[in-house]
Scaffold this motif. Structure first.
Motif, PDB file in Angstrom:
ATOM      1  N   VAL A  50       0.791  -1.177  -0.138  1.00  0.00           N
ATOM      2  CA  VAL A  50      -0.105   0.039   0.065  1.00  0.00           C
ATOM      3  C   VAL A  50       0.857   1.194  -0.200  1.00  0.00           C
ATOM      4  CG1 VAL A  50      -1.973  -0.949   0.883  1.00  0.00           C
ATOM      5  CG2 VAL A  50      -0.171  -0.162   2.406  1.00  0.00           C
ATOM      6  N   GLN A  57       1.597   9.844   1.339  1.00  0.00           N
ATOM      7  CA  GLN A  57       0.688   9.786  -0.027  1.00  0.00           C
ATOM      8  C   GLN A  57      -0.652  10.706   0.316  1.00  0.00           C
ATOM      9  OE1 GLN A  57      -1.522   5.666   0.482  1.00  0.00           O
ATOM     10  NE2 GLN A  57       0.712   5.207   0.721  1.00  0.00           N
TER      11      GLN A  57
ATOM     12  N   GLU B 134      15.632  10.991 -10.407  1.00  0.00           N
ATOM     13  CA  GLU B 134      14.565   9.885 -10.482  1.00  0.00           C
ATOM     14  C   GLU B 134      13.683   9.885 -11.766  1.00  0.00           C
ATOM     15  OE1 GLU B 134      14.153  12.266  -8.513  1.00  0.00           O
ATOM     16  OE2 GLU B 134      12.253  12.303  -7.641  1.00  0.00           O
ATOM     17  N   VAL B 215       8.659   0.683  -7.381  1.00  0.00           N
ATOM     18  CA  VAL B 215       7.724  -0.037  -7.041  1.00  0.00           C
ATOM     19  C   VAL B 215       6.399   0.488  -7.207  1.00  0.00           C
ATOM     20  CG1 VAL B 215       6.859  -1.054  -4.872  1.00  0.00           C
ATOM     21  CG2 VAL B 215       9.309  -0.648  -5.222  1.00  0.00           C
ATOM     22  N   ALA B 217       2.593   0.542  -5.843  1.00  0.00           N
ATOM     23  CA  ALA B 217       1.815   0.542  -4.636  1.00  0.00           C
ATOM     24  C   ALA B 217       0.482   1.014  -4.998  1.00  0.00           C
ATOM     25  CB  ALA B 217       2.461   1.512  -3.377  1.00  0.00           C
ATOM     26  N   HIS B 218      -0.450   0.148  -4.055  1.00  0.00           N
ATOM     27  CA  HIS B 218      -1.957   0.673  -4.337  1.00  0.00           C
ATOM     28  C   HIS B 218      -2.128   1.116  -3.030  1.00  0.00           C
ATOM     29  CE1 HIS B 218      -2.095  -1.763  -7.990  1.00  0.00           C
ATOM     30  NE2 HIS B 218      -1.618  -2.639  -7.172  1.00  0.00           N
ATOM     31  N   THR B 219      -2.267   2.582  -3.303  1.00  0.00           N
ATOM     32  CA  THR B 219      -2.613   3.396  -1.855  1.00  0.00           C
ATOM     33  C   THR B 219      -3.626   3.060  -1.136  1.00  0.00           C
ATOM     34  OG1 THR B 219      -3.597   5.320  -2.945  1.00  0.00           O
ATOM     35  CG2 THR B 219      -1.032   5.378  -2.826  1.00  0.00           C
ATOM     36  N   GLN B 225       0.689   4.255  -6.838  1.00  0.00           N
ATOM     37  CA  GLN B 225       1.730   5.306  -6.543  1.00  0.00           C
ATOM     38  C   GLN B 225       2.920   4.664  -6.997  1.00  0.00           C
ATOM     39  OE1 GLN B 225       2.887   6.228  -2.278  1.00  0.00           O
ATOM     40  NE2 GLN B 225       3.139   8.335  -2.731  1.00  0.00           N
ATOM     41  N   THR B 226       3.669   5.304  -7.902  1.00  0.00           N
ATOM     42  CA  THR B 226       5.004   4.862  -8.229  1.00  0.00           C
ATOM     43  C   THR B 226       5.875   5.244  -7.365  1.00  0.00           C
ATOM     44  OG1 THR B 226       4.167   4.661 -10.520  1.00  0.00           O
ATOM     45  CG2 THR B 226       6.570   4.596 -10.257  1.00  0.00           C
ATOM     46  N   ILE B 227       6.899   4.441  -6.740  1.00  0.00           N
ATOM     47  CA  ILE B 227       7.799   4.728  -5.763  1.00  0.00           C
ATOM     48  C   ILE B 227       9.171   4.442  -6.218  1.00  0.00           C
ATOM     49  CG2 ILE B 227       8.746   4.408  -3.389  1.00  0.00           C
ATOM     50  CD1 ILE B 227       5.957   3.765  -2.645  1.00  0.00           C
ATOM     51  N   ALA B 228       9.939   5.666  -6.585  1.00  0.00           N
ATOM     52  CA  ALA B 228      11.167   5.336  -7.196  1.00  0.00           C
ATOM     53  C   ALA B 228      12.310   4.934  -6.039  1.00  0.00           C
ATOM     54  CB  ALA B 228      11.714   6.792  -7.430  1.00  0.00           C
ATOM     55  N   VAL B 229      12.992   3.793  -6.369  1.00  0.00           N
ATOM     56  CA  VAL B 229      13.969   3.460  -5.408  1.00  0.00           C
ATOM     57  C   VAL B 229      15.247   3.393  -6.454  1.00  0.00           C
ATOM     58  CG1 VAL B 229      12.586   2.129  -3.825  1.00  0.00           C
ATOM     59  CG2 VAL B 229      13.379   1.128  -6.026  1.00  0.00           C
TER      60      VAL B 229
END
Lengths: 192, 604
Positions: A50, A57, B134, B215, B217-219, B225-229
């Motif tokens: 999530v 978020q 990113e 990554v 993520a389903h908020t 949400q696309t999370i840059a790593v």
């Protein structure tokens, strides 16, 4: 030129050492010893990811605590971090703050105190995971009403999620919005 | 201002003081070629590097040869970074497909002028970010181009400082060391071990270190949400220790993945000044009188502490225009108050203001808050720090050789006052040394003021090649005096090889990329070449004995003289420009005057 030979060879060696060996070894060790952190401190709920416990978020529902305004992409875009970069005398800064204040007052009619500064200012990263405890407590009554529980229960949950300063002086007291909202969903009925 | 905030700043400087001697002593041993506790592990590797690179460890270089080596290495560095960036679409470790057909919709194209600016930027230890990490760069570029330059440009800076120290320490000598040996030792014994430990600590506290793709993520509320790593921790460590400052992410150390907690913040901030501070002790040790090093340290410390508190006070005061709207701008027990626009809650006001001060004292340029959103006086402090030529601790190496140039100017001024040939550390300071020091000081002022002036009035064809927005002022995010500050800060930061920004300005256009590159080159090499020339000239001189007429350079008088030299040279040169920017803005802000916003930009 006789200096370019050693320069070129030295650059190759340094690239190998600091560009491959160093990050490679660090990656391997981190993946072995700190796999959760190394992969982004991801938070799972109901079996799927999530979000990250370190990345903010967007929350708009009345039953959730709201985070700060965000200038990352279209708001909390974690692949495009960004700040407003508004100077203190920028008309947009003041207009945006006025709009945030008006909306906050409308959504939280029970709260009459001053607006905490962090709640109507955009963070530096656009991904700030935290709000100040004051900003969370200012929203407690709204969340309690939306969830049909007492304000006391909500404030208690905020207190449980409040992190203080490390050693009494490092950093600021704060509440992680995603983790707090996850706790809300775990503890209370999710729907209004 | 809060008690916790004041304590934070004081503890920071106490810890910095505490690590100065051990770190400085260790570096002195390394550069004198003495054995250290790391030798059993690293000495064989060091020898292997010399053998593979074809370098004779014992061969000493004259200052001209040393300079030629620095320049050749810088040229090759530039080419490596430029080529790797331009080829990133064809290279591995590019899970997001930058510079290919699969690139994300928000990706920034790697244009020739952007690659050029970034290559100059990292080669000169500036790390100006015209790019957003990113959205622009593959992991391969981050690791093999940027991380590598973070190491070697820092090591080159340290090498030049060591060469200048040798100039003071040696008597009637022709040579000042060997650049390749100094470069290797700085990387191998100083930077790599520290970074290795630091990177593991950062990862343990939450900084990612992975080669996998971003990554999804389903908020909690629904949208994805696309999370840059990425391999962040390994780069973060050297970015801080090498006073580089170019972030893995667009928003640099404000990003929670670069700087997740108050304790990572403290140690990252300590890393900014650690090596530069240590080098003052290395200097004292190598010239045989540690009091000389502590005198430089004292001058730096006094200016750093003063800057930190001025900045903290201004930011804690908040924005009076917001306060009128009912916003709480005074700190209370459970909220930070102050000017929180562009700051993170976990850091609050004190550690943001201290970081802004430290990163501009040094040539670091990383940020944990956005300087563009600072109050006028809060933003004036970082700008002033840069304009002193970054000698308040300064960049690794560059801070020390910059401060030594000021020391030369200082003893020269003192000499003029009493009508005596100036001396410093037993060396006569003559025409050549003073001329060289002044070249460095004037060149940076010229670069800052000339480019700022030109960009304030330059007009280009709208949608043309040079600057698509049109006039160079059309790239600003803020109008009025704050807009002028954005341009002034842009060229100040690049000339001083800092890399921090009043980031609202859109600098990714050919005009700003290319003039900025020129400013970075001027700032780096018109400091390095005069420093090495002075080193060569000093090494050849005899030591003159201390007499009753010698100005002692280890006491309070000299510290005061040095501070006065730095401030007077900085203030007199830049006061008119500062008056047009932050100073006039300060008065307008307190009268409630607002300025139209020009464009919405999110680059750091």
């Amino acid at each position: 030129m006789r200096y370019l030979g050693p320069a070129f060879r030295m650059m190759l060696l340094m690239t190998f050492l600091t560009g491959f060996v160093y990050p490679g070894v660090v990656t391997a060790l981190c993946q072995i010893f700190f796999p959760r952190q190394a992969n982004g401190s991801l938070v799972k709920w109901d079996g799927h990811v999530v979000g990250s416990g370190l990345i903010g978020q967007n929350f708009t529902g009345l039953q959730y605590f709201h985070a700060r305004p965000s200038a990352a992409g279209n708001g909390y875009d974690a692949s495009n971090s960004g700040a407003s970069n508004y100077g203190p005398t920028n008309q947009h800064l003041i207009d945006r703050a006025k709009a945030s204040i008006a909306q906050f007052r409308k959504e939280n009619p029970d709260y009459h105190g001053p607006i905490p500064a962090d709640l109507v200012t955009a963070s530096a990263s656009g991904l700030d995971p935290d709000i100040s405890p004051a900003s969370a407590l200012a929203q407690a009554s709204r969340v309690a009403t939306a969830r049909g529980v007492s304000v006391g229960q909500i404030r208690e949950l905020v207190d449980e999620n409040t992190k203080g300063r490390i050693l009494g002086f490092l950093g600021e007291p704060r509440v992680n919005v995603l983790l707090l909202n996850l706790d809300l969903d775990r503890r209370f009925d999710r729907h209004q | 201002m809060t008690a916790a905030g004041i304590l934070y700043i004081l503890v920071y400087f106490v810890v910095l003081f505490a690590i100065t001697k051990p770190l400085g002593l260790f570096m002195a041993h390394v550069f004198e070629g003495e054995r250290t506790f790391l030798h059993p592990l690293l000495r064989p590797l060091e020898r292997l590097i010399y053998r593979l690179a074809g370098i004779h460890e014992g061969a000493e270089q004259r200052w001209t040869q040393y300079t030629a080596s620095v320049l050749a290495f810088s040229l090759v560095s530039f080419l490596f970074v430029y080529v790797i960036q331009r080829l990133q679409g064809f290279l591995p470790l590019n899970p997001m497909g930058f510079s290919t057909h699969h690139a994300p919709a928000n990706a920034t194209p790697m244009t020739p002028d952007l690659a050029f600016n970034t290559a100059i930027s990292f080669m000169t230890n500036t790390n100006w970010q015209a790019y957003g990490g990113e959205t622009t760069l593959s992991y391969f570029v981050q690791m093999t181009a940027l991380t590598v330059q973070n190491f070697v440009s820092a090591a080159a800076g340290i090498a030049v400082a060591i060469a200048l120290i040798r100039g003071f320490a040696r008597k009637q000598a022709k040579s000042i060391g060997n650049f390749w040996v100094d470069l290797t030792r700085a990387t191998l014994y100083v930077l790599l071990p520290l970074c290795f430990v630091f990177a593991l600590f950062l990862c343990a506290r939450g900084v990612p270190q992975t080669l996998k793709a971003y990554v999804q993520a389903h908020t909690l509320q629904g949208p994805t949400q696309t999370i840059a790593v990425g391999p962040v921790a390994s780069q973060e460590a050297i970015k801080m220790l090498g006073t580089n400052g170019g972030g893995f992410f667009n928003t640099n150390s404000a990003h929670p993945f670069e700087n997740p907690t108050p304790d990572t913040n403290f140690f990252e901030m300590l890393a900014i000044l650690a090596i530069s501070s240590g080098l003052t002790y290395t200097f004292g040790n190598m010239v045989g009188d540690t009091r000389q090093g502590w005198a430089l340290f004292a001058a730096m410390l006094i200016m750093a502490v003063a800057g930190a508190f001025i900045c903290y006070r201004a930011e804690a005061g908040g924005n009076p225009i917001l306060a009128k709207l009912g916003v709480e701008t005074t700190a209370t027990r459970n909220q930070p108050g102050g000017n929180m626009e562009g700051k993170e809650v976990r850091f609050g006001i004190a550690s943001s203001a201290l970081w802004a001060t430290a990163t501009t004292d040094a040539s670091n340029g990383s940020v944990n808050s956005m300087h563009d959103s600072y109050t006028p006086i809060g933003g004036l402090v970082p700008m002033f720090n840069l304009q002193t030529d970054e000698v308040i601790f300064g960049g690794v190496g560059s801070g020390l050789y910059g401060m030594l140039l000021y020391a030369i100017v200082g003893v020269f001024i003192a000499g003029l006052m009493v009508g005596r040939t100036p001396e410093y550390l037993g060396k006569k300071i003559q025409q050549k040394e003073v001329k060289m020091a002044m070249v460095a000081v004037i060149a940076t002022a010229f670069s800052i003021l000339a480019f700022t002036g030109i960009s304030s009035v330059a007009r280009f064809k709208k949608n043309g090649y040079w600057n698509p927005p049109g006039a160079a002022t059309a790239n600003l995010a803020n109008s009025g005096p704050h807009g002028f500050s954005e341009i002034l800060y842009t060229y100040t930061s690049q000339t001083e090889d800092n890399g921090s920004a009043f980031a609202g300005i859109d600098v990714n256009t050919p005009w700003y990329n290319l003039t900025g590159s020129l400013a970075m080159l001027l700032g780096r090499f018109l400091f390095i070449i005069p420093s090495l020339a002075i080193a060569g000239a000093l090494a050849e001189k005899k030591k003159v004995p201390v007499t009753s007429g010698t100005l002692p350079t280890h006491g309070a008088l000299f510290v005061g003289l040095l501070i006065a030299t730095v401030i007077v040279v900085g203030a007199l040169t830049f006061f008119p420009a500062l008056a047009l920017g932050p100073i006039v803005e300060y008065y307008l802000m307190h009268s409630g005057k607002l300025f139209a916003s020009l464009m919405r930009s999110a680059a750091a």
